[in-house]
Design an enzyme around this catalytic site. Sequence first.
Site, short mmCIF file in Angstrom:
data_model
loop_
_atom_site.label_atom_id
_atom_site.label_comp_id
_atom_site.label_asym_id
_atom_site.label_seq_id
_atom_site.Cartn_x
_atom_site.Cartn_y
_atom_site.Cartn_z
N ARG A 183 51.68 45.00 31.18
CA ARG A 183 50.12 44.24 30.25
C ARG A 183 49.23 44.65 30.43
NH1 ARG A 183 48.90 39.74 35.35
NH2 ARG A 183 47.02 38.95 33.48
N CYS A 240 41.81 43.37 36.99
CA CYS A 240 42.63 42.81 36.86
C CYS A 240 43.19 41.73 35.89
CB CYS A 240 43.49 42.61 38.07
SG CYS A 240 42.47 41.28 38.79
#
Length: 284
Positions: A183, A240
């Site tokens: 990611r 995040c």
Amino acid sequence: MYKTLISASELAAHIANPDWVVVDCRHDLMNPAAGREGYAIGHLPGAVFGSIETELSGDRQGPDGVFRGRHPLPEKDALVETLRSWGVNDGSQVVAYDAHGGMFAARLWWLLRWLGHEAVAVLDGGMAAWQSIGQPLSVDLPAKAPGAITVRAPFVPTVTVVDVMNNIEKGERTVIDARAADRFRGENETIDPVGGHIPGAKNRFFKDNLQPDGRFKDAESLRAEFAPLIKDPQRAVMQCGSGVTACHNLLALEVAGLPGAALYPGSWSEWVADTTRPVATGDA
């Protein structure tokens, strides 16, 4: 007072203490109903359920109509009312747990510290640790007398999207991204349609804080692993996908004796909502 982690055996010794409040924070980012369904099947005795989607997050759009991320911080007044409904007082010891290595429990840990409540800890190893020592689960819904927790000076700082944008040029803070490496590099379009990371950010996958059994690594190991990434934790920012697993890195830093890092609550989901913000791909 437990302020970071608590073992299953330590919690078992206090599970019936009326001054302790245990909160089940189980969740599934792909299936938001999974946590509450799991709670109904079986939870720690006396535990209440805290939803990441509702109680532990706020409205995705701010008063100005601007998107704030998938899990923005709740309003403090709303969070206080939730905590009071769970029976939390200023003197309560709160314990958060999940079944995901603290992935979601750390969010509640951080939120309570944001309200200025120090006596909050995450069950190290979560439900698996609890059951591994032969402790039971319950399906009973606890009856809690209303609590009276109040807002005090926070123990934890936050930064805004503007702060993070300005830092790209200034480079005064170290930004650490808690997402998985694929990611971070921009290779997982299923979860992040706009992949990549904030320019200048470094990657520390939150699961790297854990041992194979799902418990946190010891303080010495965590300090050694964070050392190449962070010179001064008080000049560091954790982020995040949406401000949830970043709290896991913040908890790990506290365990390591490296307090003071800030949370960027909006994180990647807020960052990419504005296409004028720069995006980097590949490794840091």
